[in-house]
Design a protein around this motif. Structure first.
Motif, PDB file in Angstrom:
ATOM      1  N   TYR A  81       0.828  -1.341   0.035  1.00  0.00           N
ATOM      2  CA  TYR A  81      -0.081  -0.016  -0.042  1.00  0.00           C
ATOM      3  C   TYR A  81       0.695   1.227  -0.005  1.00  0.00           C
ATOM      4  N   SER A  85       1.220   3.879  -3.179  1.00  0.00           N
ATOM      5  CA  SER A  85       0.545   5.159  -3.096  1.00  0.00           C
ATOM      6  C   SER A  85       1.484   6.421  -3.325  1.00  0.00           C
ATOM      7  N   LYS A  86       2.573   5.857  -3.821  1.00  0.00           N
ATOM      8  CA  LYS A  86       3.722   7.024  -4.185  1.00  0.00           C
ATOM      9  C   LYS A  86       3.073   7.595  -5.456  1.00  0.00           C
ATOM     10  N   ARG A  87       2.913   8.921  -5.846  1.00  0.00           N
ATOM     11  CA  ARG A  87       2.597   9.314  -6.964  1.00  0.00           C
ATOM     12  C   ARG A  87       3.630   9.086  -8.019  1.00  0.00           C
ATOM     13  N   ARG A  92       8.065   4.401  -7.138  1.00  0.00           N
ATOM     14  CA  ARG A  92       7.490   3.215  -7.127  1.00  0.00           C
ATOM     15  C   ARG A  92       8.434   2.053  -7.701  1.00  0.00           C
ATOM     16  N   LYS A 183     -11.075   8.430   5.447  1.00  0.00           N
ATOM     17  CA  LYS A 183     -10.049   7.727   5.042  1.00  0.00           C
ATOM     18  C   LYS A 183     -10.100   6.270   5.498  1.00  0.00           C
TER      19      LYS A 183
END
Length: 278
Positions: A81, A85-87, A92, A183
């Motif tokens: 996760y 979640s890294k943009r 990534r 969230k």
């Protein structure tokens, strides 16, 4: 069939179907493994497997495999996760690369490394002795075997979950946020349900090698932790009873196929039920 497929079919027949046929043949026969003339059809090997000693080994193998699979899930899901979640795609990819690099090392060497960490004169006990504490028995028990399984098979849980999470449509999360979901609710009602196919794949990919391993239990479990993989190895290499070894292999194969079938069925149901989330 196209001619280009013939080499692959031949490869499958020689290295998959023929060995599988031999295992099945040995499993349902008895006799001297070195003399085919003594072979006769029999179910004695299956009845022998039902004795308490072998059922205990199988139960222990299944229990340790399930425990290691659950631990891999509890550790692997947050890791997948966080990476997903890294943009930045570059970030990534670099994180996945760092996570996968240890897998490039030989499996046996990775397992041997834990002997120097957990041993009586290993790093952990040396540090405890430096602090004035007595050495701990960290090797040759169920805990060390589970640790070895988790260390070696954790990437098999992370990668399938990551591949599902990274492909998830961000518009679904945005829609949930627009509807006022917190969230925690978004994760519970959207992200986690949509990632379950990856979770089921990870469960299968971890459980399958864990239940059949024998190197990890040999090195980290010693003579105190015997798994079904160790017994099968002993039957083929040391005892020379290929018939009973093949019987246990067939039974283990059946368990693995059953787990894979349940996983595939659950994954298919989850894929078909995605639309019901909204």
């Amino acid at each position: 069939m196209k001619k280009v497929a013939y080499p692959y079919v031949l490869w499958m027949v020689i290295f998959i179907l023929v060995p599988l046929f031999l295992v099945v043949y040995f499993a349902f026969t008895t006799g001297d493994s070195r003399n085919y003339d003594t072979f006769r059809f029999s179910l004695d090997n299956f009845r022998r497997f039902l004795s308490p000693i072998y059922l205990e080994v199988m139960t222990r193998s299944l229990l340790l495999s399930v425990i290691s699979t659950l631990i891999c899930f509890l550790l692997g899901y947050p890791i997948a996760y966080i990476i997903a979640s890294k943009r930045s795609a570059k970030t990534r990819n670099n994180m996945i690369l760092l996570f996968v690099i240890p897998m490039w090392m030989n499996f046996l060497l990775r397992t041997y490394a834990w002997l120097t960490i957990l041993g009586k004169n290993g790093i952990i006990n040396s540090f405890l002795n430096f602090l004035g504490f007595e050495s701990l028995e960290l090797l040759y028990n169920n805990g060390s075997v589970i640790l070895g399984m988790v260390y070696n098979f954790l990437p098999f849980m992370v990668l399938p979950i990551y591949s599902v999470l990274v492909k998830m449509d961000g518009k679904l999360i945005e829609a949930a946020e627009d509807l006022g979901a917190s969230k925690g609710t978004i994760f519970r009602r959207v992200i986690f349900p949509l990632s379950l196919p990856g979770v089921m794949t990870g469960f299968t990919m971890v459980f399958t090698p864990a239940v059949s391993t024998f190197i990890i239990s040999n090195l980290l479990g010693g003579n105190k932790t015997t798994l079904i993989g160790n017994v099968i190895e002993q039957q083929f290499i040391y005892t020379g009873d290929w018939h009973f070894g093949s019987t246990m292999s067939i039974i283990l194969m059946g368990i693995i196929l059953l787990v894979m079938a349940i996983s595939n069925k659950s994954g298919g149901d989850l894929e078909g039920g995605r639309g019901a989330l909204w």
